[in-house]
Design a protein around this motif. Structure first.
Motif, short mmCIF file in Angstrom:
data_model
loop_
_atom_site.label_atom_id
_atom_site.label_comp_id
_atom_site.label_asym_id
_atom_site.label_seq_id
_atom_site.Cartn_x
_atom_site.Cartn_y
_atom_site.Cartn_z
N ALA A 288 -3.33 7.77 9.64
CA ALA A 288 -2.05 7.72 10.92
C ALA A 288 -0.74 7.16 9.85
N PHE A 289 -0.98 5.73 9.98
CA PHE A 289 0.36 5.33 9.58
C PHE A 289 0.37 4.91 8.17
N HIS A 290 -0.76 4.90 7.42
CA HIS A 290 -1.07 5.39 6.30
C HIS A 290 -0.21 5.46 5.21
N LEU A 291 -0.05 7.26 6.32
CA LEU A 291 0.05 8.14 5.98
C LEU A 291 1.62 9.04 5.80
N LEU B 63 15.43 3.51 -5.91
CA LEU B 63 15.03 4.80 -6.98
C LEU B 63 12.95 4.35 -7.20
N VAL B 64 12.89 3.85 -7.38
CA VAL B 64 11.85 3.29 -7.57
C VAL B 64 10.65 2.70 -6.64
N LEU B 65 11.96 1.66 -5.51
CA LEU B 65 10.24 1.67 -4.55
C LEU B 65 10.83 3.12 -3.81
N SER B 66 11.56 4.31 -3.70
CA SER B 66 10.87 5.63 -3.06
C SER B 66 10.06 6.08 -3.99
N VAL B 67 9.93 6.70 -5.39
CA VAL B 67 8.92 6.86 -5.77
C VAL B 67 7.45 6.06 -5.37
N ALA B 68 7.58 5.28 -5.63
CA ALA B 68 6.05 4.12 -4.86
C ALA B 68 5.65 4.83 -3.86
N LEU B 69 6.65 4.59 -2.74
CA LEU B 69 6.24 4.19 -1.18
C LEU B 69 5.50 6.14 -1.52
N ASN B 70 6.75 7.35 -1.64
CA ASN B 70 5.86 8.47 -1.80
C ASN B 70 4.54 9.13 -2.31
N TRP B 71 4.68 8.23 -3.42
CA TRP B 71 2.89 8.11 -3.99
C TRP B 71 1.74 7.51 -3.35
N ALA B 72 2.24 6.76 -2.73
CA ALA B 72 1.62 5.68 -1.94
C ALA B 72 0.50 6.53 -0.96
N VAL B 73 1.20 7.90 -0.67
CA VAL B 73 0.19 8.14 0.61
C VAL B 73 -0.53 9.64 -0.14
N ILE B 74 -0.66 9.47 -1.34
CA ILE B 74 -1.52 11.67 -1.13
C ILE B 74 -2.68 10.66 -1.43
N PRO B 75 -3.03 9.37 -1.94
CA PRO B 75 -4.96 9.36 -1.81
C PRO B 75 -5.42 9.67 -0.27
N ILE B 76 -4.22 9.13 0.95
CA ILE B 76 -4.53 9.03 2.12
C ILE B 76 -4.82 10.65 2.37
N PHE B 77 -3.60 11.57 2.31
CA PHE B 77 -3.37 12.79 2.87
C PHE B 77 -4.82 13.27 2.63
N TRP B 78 -5.35 12.75 0.87
CA TRP B 78 -6.60 13.89 0.43
C TRP B 78 -7.72 13.41 0.97
N ALA B 79 -7.47 11.82 1.55
CA ALA B 79 -9.01 11.59 2.21
C ALA B 79 -9.48 12.36 3.61
N VAL B 80 -7.78 12.43 4.70
CA VAL B 80 -7.62 12.43 5.71
C VAL B 80 -8.16 14.44 5.42
#
Length: 431
Positions: free
Chosen positions: A308-311, A338-355
């Motif tokens: 949940a929180f990783h997503l 902007l760098v941090l925003s993009v990095a954090l946004n992409w960080a959720v992608i693998p978690i989402f598809w795992a869920v």
């Protein structure tokens, strides 16, 4: 089911399959998004306004959305190996053909063809990974696949910037070389897919018979326990509230990955005022950070079993950083945020598809993944023209980026709620 046997099998898959899939997605993402760098020369030559460029960038998703679900259904019929090869060969031909457009309408037409050719690639690979990996290893595997997409920007943006400097060679503009050179690898890799990819563990000759059998039984057992089961009709995907909530989350998340990615060089140029190569290099840095954030977020999520929180948390923070970047008033601070925003946004992608792949299986999974991805790409269809129109009307990207940031914050809250109220716990104890 033997955990040690599965661990060794997954290690072999990681070594044999993941690097190749990363390469495929790297090439796919370069061909989809290189228009953002080509725009630095193409817009002036073809007489494109920001709104017209936004339409060209976004119209790709019109056909991509229409053909997404049919493509994934056909993948389950013909097998991942054959269908992914077909996708890559056709999109490579179209991507290279974009070098020869001479008007805005021709550009629109080629982007429509590119969307139709590439439709089903991403959901097809996600479905394919769910057939290779048990759930406890899935987020990590997804992270490596999507690192390929992030590396496409790390490598592709500077490469495209260098190709712009080929302006005049053989009488072709630099932006035409971008499309021509970067389209060819997809065709070559499409033929490599036919030889290299097994459709499922039992087809992988480099796994032992015991490893093949244990992986097949582990994944089959997980599919049987999924809320939307392996035996469910494909129509169940359309009637599941979980699937629609996941689709809405993915739509909000796509405001960042699609909206910012397609405008990144233009946004960075607006901040820095540098030359084309400098802008392309600065535009690549956020995606290098995204690789790091995806790897550690997914690895920690798999190890702890927490989703949940990783997503949700990284996505909400991505929105907050984007708001800060928009109104910081200092170019260096804005760029860092902007760098941090993009990095954090992409960080959720693998978690989402795992869920998602823990919730659905079988033909319902193929349909659900395609449906979720197709709906998210509505952002790709609608957002670029809107961002371009806002920029033309106001002279800045501030209002557009505020809209994107708000979507990310709402998406983060929704992601936490979806997982905490509906997703089964990660099945570490049964593997």
């Amino acid at each position: 089911m033997n955990l040690d046997t599965n661990t060794e099998a997954v290690r072999r898959i990681n070594l044999r399959i993941l690097p190749f899939l990363m390469l495929l997605y790297l090439v796919a993402y370069i061909d989809r998004s290189n228009i953002s760098v080509a725009a630095l020369g193409m817009n002036a030559e073809l007489g494109l306004t920001s709104q017209m460029y936004g339409l060209a960038a976004g119209i790709f998703f019109a056909t991509y959305i229409v053909f997404e679900i049919p493509s994934n259904v056909l993948l389950t019929r013909f097998g991942a190996r054959r269908w992914i090869a077909r996708i890559m060969i056709t999109w490579g031909i179209v991507a290279a053909g974009m070098a020869f457009v001479s008007s805005a309408h021709q550009l629109y037409g080629m982007r429509l063809l590119l969307g139709a050719a590439e439709a089903g690639f991403t959901p097809g690979i996600i479905y394919y990974l769910a057939k290779l990996y048990p759930s406890r290893d899935r987020a990590n595997a997804m992270s490596f696949f999507y690192i390929g997409a992030a590396l496409a920007s790390v490598i592709g943006l500077p490469l495209s910037g260098l190709l712009l400097n080929a302006h005049g060679i053989l009488g072709l503009s630099g932006w035409r070389w971008v499309f021509l050179i970067e389209g060819i690898p997809a065709v070559l890799l499409g033929f490599a897919v036919l030889k290299f990819l097994p459709d499922r563990p039992k087809d992988a000759a480099w796994l032992t018979a015991t490893q093949q059998d244990n992986l097949e039984r582990t994944i089959a057992a997980e599919e049987a326990e999924a809320p939307v089961s392996h035996h469910a009709s494909w129509s169940v995907a359309f009637s599941s509230i979980r699937v629609w909530l996941l689709a809405f989350f993915w739509l909000l998340q796509a405001f960042g990955t699609i909206g910012i990615t397609l405008f990144m060089p233009l946004i960075v140029k607006n901040l820095s005022g540098g030359g084309n190569l400098a802008v392309s290099l600065l535009s690549a840095v956020p995606f290098l950070a995204a690789c790091v954030f995806m790897f550690f977020n997914s690895r920690h999520s798999d190890r702890t079993g927490e989703r949940a929180f990783h997503l949700g948390l990284p996505l909400a923070l991505a929105g907050a950083c984007l708001l800060g970047a928009t109104y910081a008033g200092d170019a260096r601070l804005s760029y860092l945020l902007l760098v941090l925003s993009v990095a954090l946004n992409w960080a959720v992608i693998p978690i989402f598809w795992a869920v998602t792949t823990e919730l659905v299986s079988g033909i319902a999974a193929a349909i659900s993944i395609a449906l979720i991805n197709a709906l998210a790409n509505v952002a790709g269809l609608a957002l670029p023209p809107v961002i371009g129109w806002i920029k033309d009307s106001t002279g800045t990207y501030d209002i557009a980026l505020t809209l994107v940031a708000s979507a990310l914050i709402v998406g983060g809250v929704l992601g936490i709620a979806i997982v905490r109220t509906g997703t089964p716990a990660l099945r570490l104890s049964r593997q």
